[in-house]
Enzyme design. Sequence first.
Site, PDB file in Angstrom:
ATOM      1  N   ASP A 145      -8.991 -23.446 -26.557  1.00 19.89           N
ATOM      2  CA  ASP A 145     -10.109 -22.546 -26.342  1.00 19.89           C
ATOM      3  C   ASP A 145     -11.198 -23.184 -25.465  1.00 19.89           C
ATOM      4  O   ASP A 145     -11.630 -24.314 -25.738  1.00 19.89           O
ATOM      5  CB  ASP A 145     -10.699 -22.215 -27.716  1.00 19.89           C
ATOM      6  CG  ASP A 145     -11.661 -21.059 -27.671  1.00 19.89           C
ATOM      7  OD1 ASP A 145     -11.233 -19.957 -27.325  1.00 19.89           O
ATOM      8  OD2 ASP A 145     -12.852 -21.267 -27.987  1.00 19.89           O
ATOM      9  N   ASP A 149      -1.612 -10.724 -41.871  1.00 19.33           N
ATOM     10  CA  ASP A 149      -1.518 -12.038 -42.519  1.00 19.33           C
ATOM     11  C   ASP A 149      -0.245 -12.763 -42.086  1.00 19.33           C
ATOM     12  O   ASP A 149       0.590 -12.208 -41.358  1.00 19.33           O
ATOM     13  CB  ASP A 149      -1.579 -11.886 -44.052  1.00 19.33           C
ATOM     14  CG  ASP A 149      -0.700 -10.744 -44.541  1.00 19.33           C
ATOM     15  OD1 ASP A 149       0.512 -10.792 -44.267  1.00 19.33           O
ATOM     16  OD2 ASP A 149      -1.224  -9.791 -45.176  1.00 19.33           O
ATOM     17  N   GLU A 183      -7.611 -22.917 -21.880  1.00 17.07           N
ATOM     18  CA  GLU A 183      -8.347 -21.755 -21.369  1.00 17.07           C
ATOM     19  C   GLU A 183      -9.468 -22.334 -20.513  1.00 17.07           C
ATOM     20  O   GLU A 183     -10.250 -23.141 -20.992  1.00 17.07           O
ATOM     21  CB  GLU A 183      -8.919 -20.938 -22.528  1.00 17.07           C
ATOM     22  CG  GLU A 183      -9.523 -19.631 -22.064  1.00 17.07           C
ATOM     23  CD  GLU A 183     -10.579 -19.095 -23.023  1.00 17.07           C
ATOM     24  OE1 GLU A 183     -10.842 -17.884 -22.973  1.00 17.07           O
ATOM     25  OE2 GLU A 183     -11.168 -19.875 -23.805  1.00 17.07           O
ATOM     26  N   ASP A 185      -3.848 -22.198 -31.752  1.00 16.22           N
ATOM     27  CA  ASP A 185      -5.090 -22.210 -30.988  1.00 16.22           C
ATOM     28  C   ASP A 185      -5.888 -23.443 -31.397  1.00 16.22           C
ATOM     29  O   ASP A 185      -5.998 -23.735 -32.588  1.00 16.22           O
ATOM     30  CB  ASP A 185      -5.893 -20.943 -31.310  1.00 16.22           C
ATOM     31  CG  ASP A 185      -6.493 -20.300 -30.084  1.00 16.22           C
ATOM     32  OD1 ASP A 185      -7.312 -20.952 -29.430  1.00 16.22           O
ATOM     33  OD2 ASP A 185      -6.129 -19.143 -29.793  1.00 16.22           O
ATOM     34  N   HIS A 231      -6.385 -11.263 -26.114  1.00 15.01           N
ATOM     35  CA  HIS A 231      -7.313 -10.703 -27.102  1.00 15.01           C
ATOM     36  C   HIS A 231      -8.743 -10.584 -26.585  1.00 15.01           C
ATOM     37  O   HIS A 231      -9.602 -10.079 -27.296  1.00 15.01           O
ATOM     38  CB  HIS A 231      -7.288 -11.588 -28.347  1.00 15.01           C
ATOM     39  CG  HIS A 231      -7.766 -12.980 -28.046  1.00 15.01           C
ATOM     40  ND1 HIS A 231      -7.062 -13.847 -27.224  1.00 15.01           N
ATOM     41  CD2 HIS A 231      -8.893 -13.628 -28.388  1.00 15.01           C
ATOM     42  CE1 HIS A 231      -7.743 -14.972 -27.093  1.00 15.01           C
ATOM     43  NE2 HIS A 231      -8.854 -14.871 -27.789  1.00 15.01           N
ATOM     44  N   ASP A 232      -9.026 -11.079 -25.390  1.00 20.14           N
ATOM     45  CA  ASP A 232     -10.386 -11.027 -24.842  1.00 20.14           C
ATOM     46  C   ASP A 232     -10.554  -9.954 -23.769  1.00 20.14           C
ATOM     47  O   ASP A 232     -11.638  -9.811 -23.200  1.00 20.14           O
ATOM     48  CB  ASP A 232     -10.758 -12.377 -24.213  1.00 20.14           C
ATOM     49  CG  ASP A 232     -10.976 -13.448 -25.266  1.00 20.14           C
ATOM     50  OD1 ASP A 232     -11.357 -13.103 -26.399  1.00 20.14           O
ATOM     51  OD2 ASP A 232     -10.762 -14.639 -24.945  1.00 20.14           O
TER      52      ASP A 232
HETATM   53  C1  NOJ Z   1     -12.464 -17.790 -25.959  1.00 16.96           C
HETATM   54  C2  NOJ Z   1     -11.661 -17.035 -26.969  1.00 16.96           C
HETATM   55  O1  NOJ Z   1     -10.486 -16.574 -26.396  1.00 16.96           O
HETATM   56  C3  NOJ Z   1     -12.564 -15.938 -27.483  1.00 16.96           C
HETATM   57  O2  NOJ Z   1     -11.870 -14.993 -28.243  1.00 16.96           O
HETATM   58  C4  NOJ Z   1     -13.674 -16.581 -28.242  1.00 16.96           C
HETATM   59  O3  NOJ Z   1     -14.588 -15.585 -28.648  1.00 16.96           O
HETATM   60  C5  NOJ Z   1     -14.408 -17.619 -27.410  1.00 16.96           C
HETATM   61  N1  NOJ Z   1     -13.537 -18.444 -26.631  1.00 16.96           N
HETATM   62  C6  NOJ Z   1     -15.220 -18.518 -28.290  1.00 16.96           C
HETATM   63  O4  NOJ Z   1     -14.384 -19.321 -29.069  1.00 16.96           O
END
Ligand code: NOJ
Length: 566
Positions: A204, A33, A258, A102, A333-334
């Site tokens: 994003d 949090d 991104e 973000d 994180h991806d």
């Molecule tokens: C890219 C983000 O980094 C990812 O974590 C997300 O699932 C997708 N875009 C959809 O928002």
Amino acid sequence: MKEILNRQWWKEGIVYQIYPRSFQDTTGNGVGDIKGIIQRLDYIKSLGVDIIWLNPIYQSPNDDNGYDISDYRNIMAEFGTMEDFDSLLEGMKTRGLKLVMDLVVNHSSDEHYWFQESRKSRDNPYRDYYHWWPAEKGTPPKRWSYFDVDANAWKYDATTDAYYLHYFSVKQPDLNWENPKLRQEVYSLMNFWFEKGVDGFRMDVISFISKDPNFPEIPEKYNGNYVPFYAAGPRLHEFLHEMHTESLGKYDVMSVGEAPGVFLEDALNFVNEDREELNMFFHFDLMSLDRKEGEVFWMRDGNWKLSEFKKVHSNWDEVFAKKGWGSMFLSNHDFPRSNSRWGNDSAAHWYNSTTMLQTFLLSMRGTPYFYYGDEIGMTNIRFDKIEDYRDINTINRYELAKNNGESLEDFIANEKEASRDNARTPMQWDSSNHAGFTEVTPWIKVNKNYQEGITVADQEGDKDSVLSYFKRMTQLRKDHLTLVYGDYTLLQETNEQVYMYLRTWNKERYLVALNFSTKFSRIEIDEVSFEKGRLLISNDMDNAESLIPGTFLELQPYQAVIYSLE
Ligand code: NOJ
């Protein structure tokens, strides 16, 4: 360094990305949090980083962990309140840290008020906030979806007998940027956060926001590859420029998009200062290096080659050499953890490869982005049971594989290396229960290696730890502006073991040599002339002989060195 034009805080800053759900729980619900981040601000400051990028913390039903936003001006209850947010911002300002949020505006949550209204009737005032295809026109042209259980980006909605578009999950309907009202809503919410004092946005899948509203069949030249097609929307640059005029350009803020599907040829169209669009973006050339051709989630057969890795970075460095600016990252994180992916997380090589990769990011041109836990060498967890996974991406693709009768064993074997959950396990603070992240069962399992020294507490007092090296290296970058702005020259282009380059500015020259292999390496330095090599840093001090002209440079497995050449 006064000759350098266009110095910017976001070029010189080092970014630290926090996945709030996994950073620090203070409420005892197993989820990180905002108060947890506040509690750790001194720690973050001590790393020598300057900018925090927070993954989404807005109100969300969490279909995709906050990437499905139901209210852009409120905080997710699990994470805290707006008061907590304000305290976080204040705590950061006091410490001289910048905050990047973000911005998720390719899509919203289906629980957002706009969508709730939009789906009610065809003449609702919010109808055109989203993309609808009336069923009487027949089945809409195929669009691929990342997280859909059928990989289909169109979802039929009976209320109005129409399909809506969702490039991601069914709960993430795509916003219609053709609608000027929607665009104004976006700029207004951006300004809302800027007025609060936020220092920028990571945007994003910003490359996907423009769609041809006629939804033609995908042209053949894309060869069934949807991502580059999605990134080639006809009005993308017009929208980004408008966003700059209506929002970004009014503040001293940083923007990083991104940008899946954006390649070298197009790079400057996004970040050339003269065009007034974005400051930086994340390309996907490196992230796809270990994936199957045209596949986002499948690991390729056979290993990636260091020459390919060098090529990606050299090409991208070159494109921004005069205009624009790059962003350097090895993980987020991806994607899996950086040392498990680009280094080697076995006991023998974990230390050297983790610190070698840190040396790499911190000695390249472009803004470096570190992901929480990289500074202590957190590694992939490699879940081998579907029940352990939390990510909608893995869970829905597992269903898809099952429905298609594909091998689930192969699927899990792939996910063990490729899954996003590898990078989403809780931050390892100490060796107490659940690594000091929470007192209850966490939302996702903690990596057991928190009992083997991969924690902040274990490493903080140890001058030879990964964490201490990271701090030395962030300081080194700060002390040598040439590492930020200087020219980059690749040496030893075809060497498959060692990545070697020069960073130069006027008379200053730094030689960076990184062994990306499990083998000892001896290299003849015949490409550069110098009289003396002064060692600035090495991750293996026992084996860090001074570089002597006309001799060899010897590198232990995964050793990293930086020399100042005279
Ligand atoms: C890219 C983000 O980094 C990812 O974590 C997300 O699932 C997708 N875009 C959809 O928002």
